[in-house]
Design an enzyme around this catalytic site. Structure first.
Site, short mmCIF file in Angstrom:
data_model
loop_
_atom_site.label_atom_id
_atom_site.label_comp_id
_atom_site.label_asym_id
_atom_site.label_seq_id
_atom_site.Cartn_x
_atom_site.Cartn_y
_atom_site.Cartn_z
N LYS A 69 108.90 37.60 -79.76
CA LYS A 69 107.65 37.04 -80.26
C LYS A 69 107.10 38.00 -81.31
O LYS A 69 107.37 39.20 -81.26
CB LYS A 69 106.64 36.93 -79.11
CG LYS A 69 105.49 36.01 -79.36
CD LYS A 69 105.74 34.60 -78.87
CE LYS A 69 104.55 33.71 -79.12
NZ LYS A 69 104.74 32.37 -78.58
N GLY A 110 90.72 23.59 -73.91
CA GLY A 110 91.34 23.72 -75.24
C GLY A 110 91.93 22.41 -75.72
O GLY A 110 92.79 21.83 -75.06
N GLY A 149 93.38 21.98 -78.84
CA GLY A 149 94.03 22.33 -80.10
C GLY A 149 95.29 21.51 -80.33
O GLY A 149 95.38 20.36 -79.88
N VAL A 197 98.30 21.54 -79.05
CA VAL A 197 98.94 21.01 -77.84
C VAL A 197 97.94 20.22 -77.00
O VAL A 197 98.22 19.11 -76.54
CB VAL A 197 99.54 22.15 -76.98
CG1 VAL A 197 100.24 21.56 -75.76
CG2 VAL A 197 100.50 23.00 -77.78
#
Ligand code: NAD
Length: 347
Positions: free
Chosen positions: A79, A179, A181, A183
Site C-alpha cells: 500500500k 460514510g 463515499g 463505496v
C-alpha cells in the site's frame, strides 16, 4: 517499530519517497511478495504527523497481504500513502513524482485507487509507470473499483444476515451506514434495492441529503451512527471505528463494511464476539475492488467474470462462519489464521 507493526512480521520493504519540486512525501510499503507482486491502492490524506502516515501505510499494506491471500489472488500485499501537501499543489506533477517512485520498485509494488485518489490520478501516472491499475478502458471492464467493493460488501451482508440473524432476505433489515463515499454510496443503493431500511451518516451533509431524497434513508449524526438501533452496521469511512470506546455502545448484531482496519486491536474482535456481535473482517468482505483492479491489470476476463468472482466473497463469509463454529474462535482470529496460511506462492 519502523520495520513493522508490533507483534507482527516485518515488512519486506518500505520506501520513503520525496520530491522537493512537487512536495511529494510518500510511503510505499511492501508487506509481502510471497504470493506475487505487492498490490494495493494509494491513499492521499492530511495526516497529523509523519509517524501516523507510516503507521497507516504499514497497517494498510499488511491488510492487503491478508486480503489478496483470502481472495486467492496471485499478488502479495502493499500500500502507498501520500501525505497531502499543505495548501494548493500541482496534482498531476505530484502523481508523476509518485509514479516515478512506484516505477523505482520495478514491479515489486502495483498501485491503484484508495481514499483521496481517482481514476484520473491513475491514468496520469501511466507515463511514468506501468505498475498501475484502476484505469477505465475503451470496450473493456476496469477503472473505479468502488462499485465492485460495494458489491462484495453487499453479498457479505446478505450471507451474514442469513447465517447470523437467520433472515432469508434483506427486506426490512435495518442497516446503518457510516460514510456515503465511493463505496458507501453504491452499497446504499444495493441495500435499498434489496428492501433494507437505511440509517446513514457522513461528514458531508450533501451526501446525507441525497440518501434521504433518493433512498428514503434516515439521517443520524456522525457521533451517533455507530450506536444506531439497527440490525447491521456497515463502517464505510475510515479505520479503527471499532474500539474500546465504541464497541460497548453498538446495538447492531452484525458488522460488515468496506472501511479498512475497522478493529483498533485484535482484542476488540474478542469483545465484539463476547457481546454476541458478529464481525465480518474488513479484508475478507472488501476485496471486490482489488479483485477488479487485479483482473484489469492481468487483462483477464470480462465484467461478468469479475462480478462472479466478487460474488464468491459471500461463500467465503459462509465458510468463515462455519470455521468459527468448528474452532470455537472469533471471525477476526479465524480469518487472520486462514489468510496467513495462504501467504505462500499459489500452486
Ligand atoms: P471515500 O473517501 O470516497 O468515502 C469515505 C466517506 O466517508 C466520505 O464520504 C467521507 O465524507 C465520509 N466520512 C469521513 N469521516 C467520516 C465520519 N467520521 N463519519 C461519517 N462519514 C465520514 O472512500 P471510499 O473509497 O468510499 O472508501 C471507504 C473505505 O473503504 C476506506 O476505508 C477505504 O480504504 C475502504 N476501501 C475502499 C475500497 C474502494 O474500492 N474504494 C476498497 C477497499 C476498501
Amino acid at each position: 517499530s519502523l520495520f513493522g507493526l508490533p507483534g507482527q512480521e516485518a515488512h519486506e520493504r518500505v520506501l520513503l519517497a520525496t520530491d522537493e519540486q512537487t512536495g511529494l512525501k510518500a510511503i510505499l510499503a511492501v508487506h509481502s511478495t510471497a504470493r506475487g507482486p505487492a498490490f494495493g491502492g494509494c491513499r492521499v490524506w492530511a495526516y497529523d504527523n509523519e509517524l501516523a502516515a507510516l503507521n497507516d501505510a504499514l497497517r494498510l499494506s499488511q491488510g492487503m497481504s491478508l486480503k489478496n491471500a483470502l481472495a486467492d489472488l496471485p499478488f502479495g500485499g502493499g500500500k502507498a500513502v501520500i501525505i497531502k501537501p499543505a495548501g494548493t499543489f500541482d496534482r498531476p506533477a505530484l502523481f508523476a513524482a509518485f509514479g516515478r517512485a512506484v516505477e523505482s520498485l520495478q514491479g515489486a509494488y502495483i498501485t491503484a485507487e484508495d481514499v483521496g485518489t481517482t481514476t484520473a490520478d491513475m491514468r496520469g501516472m501511466q507515463a511514468q509507470t506501468r505498475y498501475v491499475s484502476g484505469i477505465p478502458r475503451e470496450g473493456a471492464f476496469g477503472g473505479d473499483p468502488s462499485p465492485k467493493t460495494a458489491w462484495g460488501v453487499f453479498v457479505s451482508i446478505q450471507a451474514g444476515v442469513r447465517l447470523h440473524l437467520g433472515r432469508e432476505s434483506l427486506q426490512g433489515v435495518r442497516v446503518a451506514l457510516q460514510g456515503l463515499g465511493a463505496v458507501g454510496w453504491h452499497l446504499a443503493e444495493f441495500l435499498h434495492k434489496a428492501g433494507a431500511q437505511l440509517v446513514v451518516a457522513d461528514v458531508d451533509a450533501a451526501k446525507v441529503a441525497r440518501a434521504q431524497a433518493e433512498l428514503g434513508a434516515q439521517a443520524l449524526g456522525v457521533l451517533d451512527i455507530l450506536s444506531a438501533d439497527v440490525d447491521v452496521l456497515a463502517p464505510c469511512a475510515l479505520g479503527a471505528s471499532l474500539n474500546a470506546q465504541t464497541i460497548p455502545t453498538l446495538r447492531a448484531q452484525l458488522v460488515a463494511g468496506a472501511a479498512n482496519n475497522q478493529l483498533a486491536t485484535t482484542e476488540d474482535g474478542d469483545t465484539l464476539q463476547r457481546r454476541g456481535i458478529c464481525y465480518l473482517p474488513d479484508y475478507l468482505v472488501n476485496a471486490g475492488g482489488i479483485i477488479s483492479v487485479a483482473r484489469e491489470y492481468r487483462n483477464e476476463g470480462e465484467e461478468s467474470a469479475v462480478m462472479a468472482e466478487v460474488s464468491r466473497i459471500g461463500d467465503r463469509v459462509a465458510e468463515l462462519l462455519d470455521r468459527v463454529k468448528r474452532e470455537d474462535s472469533t471471525p477476526a482470529r479465524v480469518a487472520d489464521a486462514w489468510a496467513r496460511a495462504k501467504l505462500v506462492k499459489p500452486a
